[in-house]
Design an enzyme around this catalytic site. Structure first.
Site, PDB file in Angstrom:
ATOM      1  N   LYS A 242      53.603  23.190   8.005  1.00 28.47           N
ATOM      2  CA  LYS A 242      55.268  22.119   8.970  1.00 28.47           C
ATOM      3  C   LYS A 242      54.599  20.845   8.998  1.00 28.47           C
ATOM      4  O   LYS A 242      54.970  19.434   9.002  1.00 28.47           O
ATOM      5  CB  LYS A 242      55.331  22.264  10.496  1.00 28.47           C
ATOM      6  N   ASP A 257      46.031  22.852  17.029  1.00 26.63           N
ATOM      7  CA  ASP A 257      46.093  24.445  17.310  1.00 26.63           C
ATOM      8  C   ASP A 257      44.962  24.829  18.083  1.00 26.63           C
ATOM      9  O   ASP A 257      43.183  24.090  18.268  1.00 26.63           O
ATOM     10  CB  ASP A 257      46.275  24.708  16.286  1.00 26.63           C
ATOM     11  N   CYS A 350      59.113  32.366  15.224  1.00 32.93           N
ATOM     12  CA  CYS A 350      59.457  33.539  14.166  1.00 32.93           C
ATOM     13  C   CYS A 350      59.860  34.312  14.349  1.00 32.93           C
ATOM     14  O   CYS A 350      59.084  35.673  14.093  1.00 32.93           O
ATOM     15  CB  CYS A 350      58.201  33.410  12.795  1.00 32.93           C
TER      16      CYS A 350
END
Length: 419
Positions: A242, A257, A350
């Site tokens: 992404k 992250d 997800c």
């Protein structure tokens, strides 16, 4: 060649031992170097064999139960399972049986059972290939099947299980102007290769023309619709698909992250593709700043990725769901504070569980008076209106596009902040 095949099978059995005995994910084992001693082809083969065995585990165990008086030690059982899956999918009996016998005979703990392995696999070789296709599609464990059935119904779950058993083709996101490496163009714009082989050898890989990204995973950025020059934050950015989509659009991207190892992969992907983003290793809940747009791909159960990660139902048991749902709530709240007035935030997971998707947005809308769902944002090319949800998001499932190879399960919603 025989020694190479045996080495790959031995490593696959080790991976099965870790997943089924220690509750470890395949990704954890690979990151820890489980296959580092193998060459590239054998690494790929070991990983493929372990994944195929996990997908067909229920069928393998049903066949083996006919020939076992009692369950053997895990390593021996996994050798039998792996051998059964290979035999029932057309591998030559001589090579499979000899490899498994050799592997077990070299084990100090289990060498005495080499005769059992030989006898059982020869019986499976005689009976298994005919019985295999007549058996039911392997089912998800009850801890996951029950809540999914409650959410989507028995027929939908059966379709998901079929997609999981079939596995996943390789989807690519291409840079503008890049050449399609012989794949099919999907309705949403991704490219799909059914038999890709080794990724690094595909045309355009070294040139950075594309990156691997499931078609469903490519949609959150398309929903966000980043504009050139916008200051965009990609929260929980690794492995970077992404981030690269945002960078290609010309946005000023900050990728964050918590994992240094995973962010190193993001840096490598950015370098390979020639794209630019500011990469930060840190805790999303401690990050500060103000952004025009935010993409929050929140940590979740990953239950939507089982067609690509068949180890997940065996390595997990659902006990972490509560903690993940709470973390998602906290991360959405913090991200909302980082968004400028008049900005937009795409929340996605997800996951196939409504508590990690639809419910999170319903509760957030009650909590934040300056939040609204942009229903038009999810109405993009290739998206079926049946995928749109009551609260204004997008629900993707593995049983969608069944005739084309399915897609990952995802939930996506675009949230606007009043000016």
């Amino acid at each position: 060649m025989a020694n190479s095949a045996t080495a790959a099978r031995r490593s696959a059995i080790y991976l099965l031992d870790q997943v089924l005995g220690e509750g470890r994910l395949l990704s954890e084992c690979l990151a820890a170097g489980a296959l580092d001693r193998l060459g590239p082809e054998d690494r790929a083969r070991a990983q493929r064999l372990a994944s195929e065995t996990l997908r067909g585990l229920e069928r393998a165990d049903r066949l083996l139960d006919n020939h076992l008086n009692r369950t053997p030690a895990l390593t021996v059982h996994n050798a039998l399972r792996l051998g059964t899956v290979e035999l029932c999918n057309g591998e030559a009996a001589h090579g499979v049986v000899n490899s498994m016998v050799e592997i077990i005979s070299r084990s100090r703990k289990h060498g005495r059972l080499k005769g059992l392995v030989n006898a059982v696999l020869r019986k499976v070789a005689a009976e298994g290939p005919e019985a295999w296709p007549k058996m039911r599609v392997p089912r998800l464990p009850d801890w996951l099947r029950d809540p999914l059935t409650m959410a989507w119904g028995a027929d939908a779950v059966a379709g998901m299980e079929q997609a999981h058993f079939a596995g996943a083709p390789l989807d690519l996101t291409l840079k503008p102007g890049a050449t399609n490496p012989s794949g099919d163009v999907l309705a949403t714009g991704s490219f799909r290769l059914q038999d890709a082989g080794q990724v690094s050898t595909l045309p355009g890989y070294k040139a950075g023309d594309w990156w691997v990204q499931d078609a469903a995973a490519a949609l959150p950025v398309r929903v966000l619709a980043p504009k050139a020059g916008e200051n965009v934050l990609d929260l929980c950015a690794a492995p970077g698909g992404k981030t690269m989509q945002l960078a290609v659009a010309g946005a000023d991207v900050t990728a964050l992250d918590v994992s240094e190892a995973r962010m190193e992969r993001v840096r490598e992907n950015l370098q390979r593709t020639g794209l630019t983003a500011k990469v930060i290793v840190g805790d999303a809940l401690e990050h500060e700043g103000q952004y025009d747009a935010i993409l929050l791909d929140a940590p979740c159960s990953a239950t939507g990725t089982i067609r690509r990660h068949p180890d997940l139902p065996f390595a997990k048991d659902g006990s972490e769901f509560g903690g993940l749902i709470e973390l998602q709530t906290q991360m959405l709240a913090h991200a909302w504070g980082l968004l400028k007035p008049g900005g937009r935030l795409v929340y996605c997971t997800c996951s196939l569980l409504p508590d990690e998707g639809e419910v999170q947005i319903e509760e957030a809308l009650e909590m934040y008076p300056d939040m609204s769902v942009d229903r038009d944002a999810v109405n993009i090319a290739g998206v079926d209106t049946d995928w749109m949800t009551e609260e204004g998001g997008l629900r993707l499932r593995p049983d969608y596009w069944a005739d084309q190879g399915g897609m990952d399960g995802f939930y996506i919603a675009c949230l606007n902040k009043s000016a």
